[in-house]
Design an enzyme around this catalytic site. Structure first.
Site, PDB file in Angstrom:
ATOM      1  N   LYS A  77      50.617  43.172  33.163  1.00 34.06           N
ATOM      2  CA  LYS A  77      50.037  44.448  32.973  1.00 34.06           C
ATOM      3  C   LYS A  77      49.037  44.693  34.516  1.00 34.06           C
ATOM      4  CE  LYS A  77      47.068  48.259  31.756  1.00 34.06           C
ATOM      5  NZ  LYS A  77      46.877  48.530  33.005  1.00 34.06           N
ATOM      6  N   GLU A 137      39.773  34.590  32.347  1.00 38.75           N
ATOM      7  CA  GLU A 137      38.437  34.411  33.552  1.00 38.75           C
ATOM      8  C   GLU A 137      37.465  35.770  33.255  1.00 38.75           C
ATOM      9  OE1 GLU A 137      36.755  35.162  36.615  1.00 38.75           O
ATOM     10  OE2 GLU A 137      38.495  35.069  37.369  1.00 38.75           O
ATOM     11  N   CYS A 189      34.092  38.137  41.245  1.00 39.04           N
ATOM     12  CA  CYS A 189      33.443  36.758  39.765  1.00 39.04           C
ATOM     13  C   CYS A 189      32.456  36.270  40.196  1.00 39.04           C
ATOM     14  CB  CYS A 189      34.644  36.452  39.127  1.00 39.04           C
ATOM     15  SG  CYS A 189      35.690  37.922  38.030  1.00 39.04           S
ATOM     16  N   GLU A 232      25.429  40.582  35.405  1.00 41.59           N
ATOM     17  CA  GLU A 232      26.096  40.539  37.126  1.00 41.59           C
ATOM     18  C   GLU A 232      26.259  41.997  37.258  1.00 41.59           C
ATOM     19  OE1 GLU A 232      30.337  39.991  35.862  1.00 41.59           O
ATOM     20  OE2 GLU A 232      30.875  39.217  37.722  1.00 41.59           O
TER      21      GLU A 232
HETATM   22  C1  SIN Z   1      37.357  36.884  40.675  1.00 37.62           C
HETATM   23  O1  SIN Z   1      36.695  37.271  41.192  1.00 37.62           O
HETATM   24  O2  SIN Z   1      37.661  36.923  39.916  1.00 37.62           O
HETATM   25  C2  SIN Z   1      38.376  35.933  41.686  1.00 37.62           C
HETATM   26  C3  SIN Z   1      37.545  35.640  43.336  1.00 37.62           C
HETATM   27  C4  SIN Z   1      38.706  34.042  43.562  1.00 37.62           C
HETATM   28  O3  SIN Z   1      39.507  33.928  43.400  1.00 37.62           O
HETATM   29  O4  SIN Z   1      37.406  33.834  44.339  1.00 37.62           O
END
Ligand code: SIN
Length: 485
Positions: free
Chosen positions: A180, A255, A289, A386
């Site tokens: 998805k 994650e 992230c 964030e």
């Molecule tokens: C992400 O922002 O979740 C992944 C970033 C990355 O794999 O470097």
């Protein structure tokens, strides 16, 4: 070699090896964040179609998991090669649909490909164990078996790589999957489905459903056939999935959000630290992230770091990612721009100095200037959550103890960066930073052979590396008794 620049993704979903529409004929738009143009209409699927995808994955499971790992690996390798064959057209599509500069998009296609190649090999290394027995008439063995049907829920910021990082591991382990993708980037996911089909992956082994996150998510989460969910996205949604998974006791990998500190110690190489800061902060316009979200600079280097960082930031061009020389594309949508704006205004109102940028960019509605803030304090919003935007807040510190305490004082624990030339300090910081990934003297760390993942509210489970495939297996213990009797 790029075989076909005219390669375009299908505008239908991929279920049980067929290209399908929504049962009710519903569609939604994929929109170019740089221009606001509609790129295509794709099916807006709901519960019923998601159920068909789950059933297709369930039907395909027994054949797929009984093949040899090397046979599954051949399919993954072919899939990866096709990404290489279509690299340029995939990169162009990614820039149009997600906004990142073409150079970064090409990098993401290679990054996505690297997971397929990595897991094409890893499946054959899923060793079990023989345990020294507690009695002489028994043998104890451990086997690793595919968990079954998996739901892979992926984000818009890396719409190819986050799919292949999950799908490569799942398929290599012998699982089948329903993918998805995020509503913002359905075309990238459908392009991958097309290449997976061309690679000959049998029907039903992986399925792609686009549409409403809530309807699809609820169906995936409530299904007892789906034994595993892997999700990349916000901490709030991750927590919701944890609670939704309880009724069917699913295995989860999450994650989630990050809030990465970037620490420059007094003995750091300043030029290296500035280059690392640019890479870590402005990749994908700050929408990763693992982006550095708060910069702690030792007081002895603060002024010179701020000056050199501002100088480098002033060389970054904002614009449509398709244009040559663009370093920062648009943010994904207006809400993202508003969040960046909120973080700047809050910091400025509470006494921070805007050293560079600070506003929306003239390039268009979703563009924000790369921004440097000085004299930032813990009470400001940007040090607490964030940003997911191109804003670098600078904070002074005076001792290792102080900076470690401040770096760790967050519920998040994904990535942390620091610069130091002192080997003792490197290992001390590595021990003391409460993060799943600690990066010394570099601004980037992501690659297929390293374990990616966080601790605390940044989630659990690891992706990539030899650990990533373990998320898709169950441990089965076998006792064979009656030996010698
Ligand atoms: C992400 O922002 O979740 C992944 C970033 C990355 O794999 O470097």
């Amino acid at each position: 070699m790029d075989k076909s620049l005219e390669f375009t993704p299908p505008h239908r979903c991929y279920i049980d090896g067929a290209w399908v529409e929504s049962d009710k004929g519903l569609r939604f738009s994929s929109i170019d964040p740089a221009t606001g143009d509609i790129l295509a209409e794709v099916p807006d699927l709901g519960a019923l179609e998601t159920q068909s995808a789950i059933s297709a994955a369930a039907r395909a499971l027994s054949d797929w998991r009984s093949r040899t790992a090397s046979e599954r690996g051949l399919f993954l390798r072919r899939f990866g090669e096709l990404l290489g064959d279509h690299k340029e057209s995939l990169a162009q599509l990614l820039t149009r649909e997600q906004g990142k500069p073409l150079l970064e998009s090409r990098g993401e296609v290679s990054y996505a490909q690297s997971f397929l190649f990595w897991f094409a090999e890893e499946g054959a290394r899923l060793y079990g164990d023989i345990i020294p027995s507690h009695t002489i008439d028994a043998r104890l063995l451990v086997m690793k078996q595919a968990v079954g049907v998996c739901a892979l829920i992926t984000p818009w910021n890396f719409p190819y790589a986050m799919i292949t990082r999950k799908l490569g591991a799942a398929l290599a382990a012998g699982c089948t999957a329903v993918v998805k993708p995020a509503e913002q980037t359905p075309l990238c996911a459908l392009a991958l489905a097309r290449l997976g089909e061309e690679a000959g992956i049998p029907r039903g082994v992986f399925n792609v459903v686009t549409g409403d996150a809530q309807a699809i998510g609820k169906t995936l989460m409530s299904s007892d056939i789906v034994r595993k969910v892997s999700f990349t996205g916000s901490t709030d949604v991750g927590k919701l999935l944890i609670s939704q998974s309880a009724a069917t006791v699913k295995k989860l990998s999450l994650e989630l959000g990050g809030h990465a500190p970037f620490i420059v110690c007094e003995d750091a190489d300043l030029d290296e630290a500035v280059s690392g800061a640019i890479l870590s902060k402005f990749r994908n316009s700050g929408q990763t992230c693992v982006c550095a979200n708060r910069f702690y600079i030792h007081e002895s280097l603060y002024d010179s770091f701020a000056e050199r960082f501002a100088e480098k930031i002033s060389e970054l061009n904002v614009g449509n990612g398709l244009l040559p020389n663009t370093h920062l594309g648009p943010l994904i949508d207006l809400a993202a721009v508003e969040k960046s704006e909120r973080h700047v205004c809050d910091a400025r109102d509470k006494g921070a100095k805007v050293l560079f940028g600070g506003s929306r960019d003239k390039a268009g509605g979703n563009f924000f200037q790369p921004t440097l803030l000085g004299e930032v304090e813990d009470s400001m919003q940007i040090l607490q959550e964030e940003t997911f935007g191109p804003i670098a807040p600078l904070v002074r510190f005076s001792s290792d103890e102080e900076v470690l305490r401040r770096a760790n004082s967050t519920p998040y624990g994904l990535a942390a960066y620091f610069y130091s030339r002192d080997v003792g300090r490197v290992f001390q910081f590595a021990d003391d930073l409460d993060y799943g990934m600690v990066i010394a003297n570099s601004g980037v760390s992501s690659n297929a052979c390293a374990p990616f993942g966080g601790v605390k509210h940044s989630g659990y489970g690891r992706e990539g590396s030899k650990y990533g495939i373990l998320e898709y297996v169950d441990i089965k213990y076998l006792l064979v008794g009656g030996i010698g009797s």
